[in-house]
Design an enzyme around this catalytic site. Structure first.
Site, PDB file in Angstrom:
ATOM      1  N   GLY A 195       0.814  -1.207   0.000  1.00 46.36           N
ATOM      2  CA  GLY A 195       0.000   0.000   0.000  1.00 46.36           C
ATOM      3  C   GLY A 195       0.846   1.255   0.000  1.00 46.36           C
ATOM      4  O   GLY A 195       1.872   1.312   0.671  1.00 46.36           O
TER       5      GLY A 195
ATOM      6  N   ILE B 185       2.275   2.554   6.899  1.00 43.06           N
ATOM      7  CA  ILE B 185       1.453   3.352   7.810  1.00 43.06           C
ATOM      8  C   ILE B 185       1.118   2.558   9.061  1.00 43.06           C
ATOM      9  O   ILE B 185       0.845   3.131  10.104  1.00 43.06           O
ATOM     10  CB  ILE B 185       0.134   3.810   7.149  1.00 43.06           C
ATOM     11  CG1 ILE B 185      -0.696   2.605   6.697  1.00 43.06           C
ATOM     12  CG2 ILE B 185       0.399   4.747   5.985  1.00 43.06           C
ATOM     13  CD1 ILE B 185      -2.162   2.942   6.516  1.00 43.06           C
ATOM     14  N   ASP B 186       1.138   1.227   8.957  1.00 38.03           N
ATOM     15  CA  ASP B 186       0.736   0.385  10.090  1.00 38.03           C
ATOM     16  C   ASP B 186       1.754   0.393  11.226  1.00 38.03           C
ATOM     17  O   ASP B 186       1.448   0.006  12.338  1.00 38.03           O
ATOM     18  CB  ASP B 186       0.532  -1.059   9.622  1.00 38.03           C
ATOM     19  CG  ASP B 186      -0.667  -1.192   8.708  1.00 38.03           C
ATOM     20  OD1 ASP B 186      -1.560  -0.321   8.772  1.00 38.03           O
ATOM     21  OD2 ASP B 186      -0.715  -2.155   7.922  1.00 38.03           O
TER      22      ASP B 186
ATOM     23  N   GLY C 129      -5.515  -0.751   9.846  1.00 34.67           N
ATOM     24  CA  GLY C 129      -4.699  -1.599  10.727  1.00 34.67           C
ATOM     25  C   GLY C 129      -5.318  -2.972  10.853  1.00 34.67           C
ATOM     26  O   GLY C 129      -6.453  -3.110  11.269  1.00 34.67           O
TER      27      GLY C 129
ATOM     28  N   LEU D 133      -8.273   7.041   2.544  1.00 35.54           N
ATOM     29  CA  LEU D 133      -7.946   8.453   2.688  1.00 35.54           C
ATOM     30  C   LEU D 133      -6.939   8.634   3.820  1.00 35.54           C
ATOM     31  O   LEU D 133      -6.074   9.509   3.765  1.00 35.54           O
ATOM     32  CB  LEU D 133      -9.223   9.256   2.966  1.00 35.54           C
ATOM     33  CG  LEU D 133      -9.085  10.776   2.976  1.00 35.54           C
ATOM     34  CD1 LEU D 133      -8.534  11.295   1.665  1.00 35.54           C
ATOM     35  CD2 LEU D 133     -10.428  11.430   3.289  1.00 35.54           C
TER      36      LEU D 133
ATOM     37  N   ARG E 296      -4.434   6.890   4.477  1.00 33.52           N
ATOM     38  CA  ARG E 296      -3.041   6.620   4.134  1.00 33.52           C
ATOM     39  C   ARG E 296      -2.519   7.522   3.020  1.00 33.52           C
ATOM     40  O   ARG E 296      -1.323   7.523   2.747  1.00 33.52           O
ATOM     41  CB  ARG E 296      -2.819   5.147   3.785  1.00 33.52           C
ATOM     42  CG  ARG E 296      -3.257   4.703   2.404  1.00 33.52           C
ATOM     43  CD  ARG E 296      -2.964   3.203   2.190  1.00 33.52           C
ATOM     44  NE  ARG E 296      -3.314   2.801   0.843  1.00 33.52           N
ATOM     45  CZ  ARG E 296      -3.562   1.550   0.469  1.00 33.52           C
ATOM     46  NH1 ARG E 296      -3.515   0.579   1.364  1.00 33.52           N
ATOM     47  NH2 ARG E 296      -3.862   1.271  -0.772  1.00 33.52           N
TER      48      ARG E 296
END
Lengths: 403, 403
Positions: A21, A145-146, A190, A296, A298
């Site tokens: 991602g 992002i996680d 997540g 949105l 991320r």
């Protein structure tokens, strides 16, 4: 000797690719790779794989040193992967095909920007090259992002996404306070790690500020527990904002009856927040709704963390520097230096130590009831996410009738 | 003579209240009311009803001139209603109770900030006061993100929400482009009027930029039509971003099997985007997902339109000014002046002409196929929403292998 720009330099060819991602700052890492490569005499060409492994398989590469002046700098400030990325799972045959392409194009440096799965792929590719006697330096650039990559204090991409999520909860909480009488479920990205959900705690400034409840997928959440928690908050405040992760499971390991993405693991529910809102409405007879900023969260740069952007760029730069110094089979990590002021340095970790490993939120940073966060989490996250502006409120000065 | 501040002024008491869903700029209208009231000798006190009609019924009022210096100015830059608002439907008995409270507190001016339903309430209250011989000036201040108030060029709150929605579609589109092979449904707020969905067209800069499809609830959308449209775009681009309104209905007047809010009209679906994504996945065998920023779209200040904020403030100021000049039973409207440069003035319209009237997107601004928008819509919306920054992209400079 390196020349300042252009494609006619001597030196080896380096390839950079994105995986998984996109994030809002992955293009800053791309800039970091290119600008450092320009400084390194060992590197003559910098190519970018179009759509990640897809471009590596087909041999579709862009010449990044041939981009017009200013384009890369402008692109570095845009979200989502400028090269394109991919979730394609590759096995031994595809990796051999990729190695052949690398050999055909004499690619000597490979910079792979991704999470723990991508580091597994990078590790496998590095091992295959070594076994085949192919000279190839594989360096991982952390991105997720996680924030669930192991061995690094945090991952580029996390802080900006966390900031978006915390601001979203603050703002939806302001709406919930202004128009009370309902429960708001805010779904955070997540799957198995609750780092983003946890960060919404930073939206709190005063007592009873949202989020009132935070659940982390590290622990199962029995539905009766959720209903009890929500009811207790709602009875007291006549409002309630709940942060849940898209990957939250109940005590049976099920996503509360939510639809799951066809063909995916049960933990990737598509409408978890909606399901929970429906269950709250049905069981508690309290009006409930859900918001799902979803992707949105991320890609939005509306709440970019300047530190995140700089660190993403730094990781790209360092990947090239260490590769030119002879490193291979490693990922760049961010190390938080001790001290009162926040500062980071970078180090290296072998790819085996991060490949396919998911780092959850540590148990000691999760509240004693198995949800919410402790002060240790605030101390960890605040320097990354930055302060979340407080929404000033009217003071309670009741009017008295004129005499 | 008015004194600059404090509660000990002579003059009548004015009450301001909010109604319906909050917006990101409604507090700017509140500031406008208070700052203009300070300038008017006729007004001695400015009170705010806590939680809209709820505070009017119970007589719970804040003294807004007693707020500390700077608080109102700071609050004016926060989203969601600082006074609190309400969706409570009031009938004749409640309005009589409210009039009694007004009389008991000698409230002579009433400024009601809301949409067409609220203007209906204001109109009724004004008529009852007149019939009962109570001196009361009722002035409406326009407010709705939906932009469906009649008689005004646009409503404060719309431009900021439209900006958020357009940026969201641009950014989700960047993600969709970077990680192709799926369809993205982005759900916009809006029940019967597609103003917000339409505004996502402003995200487009280059050919094939998202949104690829925009549907407006002004027209029914047969499911086969949606599937055909999506399939056509996806086959060509291997990606597709679709904007739909939460209130979109199919040709049978049904929300595609989505759950509707318990007790509400069928048009308020809770998970429309998710339903459409599921249907696309099932029928077209294309991976699809949906994002629902939801209420975040009406409270986020991340993409505030400066013009929107100023106009919201202006509407608050003008409401007070015209009331002090003797107006009553009217709503402030924004009138776009002719000319190349955008400029607005304010006028008044009687409350009857806006009460309970929903203004749809004009048929002439909807594309010939019944969806998307025409150039007239762009001309209308661009000056309000402002430019949506373009995300720079890499140029297509393919790499050639080194000689």
């Amino acid at each position: 000797v390196s020349s300042p720009s252009g494609t006619a330099r001597r030196g080896a060819t380096a390839l950079v690719a994105h995986s998984g991602g996109p994030t809002a700052v992955i293009n800053a890492s791309l800039l970091g790779v290119v600008e450092e490569a320009r400084r390194q005499a060992e590197i003559g060409s910098v190519w970018g794989a179009v759509d990640g492994v897809q471009g590596m398989l087909s041999g579709t590469f862009l010449d990044l040193l041939a981009q017009p002046e200013g384009t890369l700098n402008a692109v570095a400030h845009t979200p989502a992967s400028a090269l394109g990325t991919s979730r394609l799972q590759v096995g031994q045959p595809e990796l051999e095909q990729i190695l052949q392409k690398f050999r055909a194009h004499d690619i000597r440096y490979f910079f792979y920007t991704g999470g723990n799965g991508s580091m597994g792929t990078a590790n496998q590719l590095a091992a295959m090259a070594r076994d085949a006697g192919i000279e190839l330096s594989v360096i991982g650039i952390p991105k997720t992002i996680d924030n669930d990559l192991a061995e690094t204090d945090h991952s580029p991409g996390y802080a900006t996404a966390a900031r978006f999520q915390a601001c979203a909860v603050r703002d939806i909480g302001a709406d919930n306070r202004a128009l009370p009488g309902q429960v708001e479920i805010v779904e955070a990205l997540g799957r198995n790690a609750g780092w983003l959900a946890a960060a919404t705690a930073l939206a709190r400034h005063r007592e009873d500020d949202p989020p009132h409840l935070i659940y982390l997928p590290e622990n199962p959440l029995p539905l009766p527990r959720l209903l009890d928690d929500v009811d207790r908050v709602f009875q007291r405040l006549n409002r309630c904002v709940v942060t849940v992760c898209e990957g939250q499971l109940d005590e049976h390991g099920e996503p509360f009856g939510a639809d799951v993405r066809p063909g995916s693991r049960a933990s990737l529910a598509m409408n978890l927040g909606h399901r929970l809102a429906m269950l709250i409405t049905q069981r508690l007879k309290i009006r409930a709704r859900s918001e799902k900023p979803g992707l949105l969260g991320r890609v939005s740069l509306a709440e970019r963390s300047a530190r995140d952007w700089e660190e993403a760029r730094l990781c790209g730069q360092m990947a090239v520097r260490v590769a030119c110094e002879g490193a291979h089979g490693a990922m760049v990590t961010l190390v938080r230096e001790p001290g009162i002021e926040y500062s980071v340095s970078t180090r290296l970790v072998t790819l085996e130590r991060v490949a396919h490993i998911e780092r959850p939120v540590p148990a000691a940073w999760i509240g004693p009831a198995g949800n919410d966060v402790t002060s240790e989490f605030y101390s960890y996250a605040e320097p990354l996410v930055g302060p979340i502006a407080y929404h000033e409120q009217l003071e309670w000065r009741p009017a008295s009738a004129r005499p």
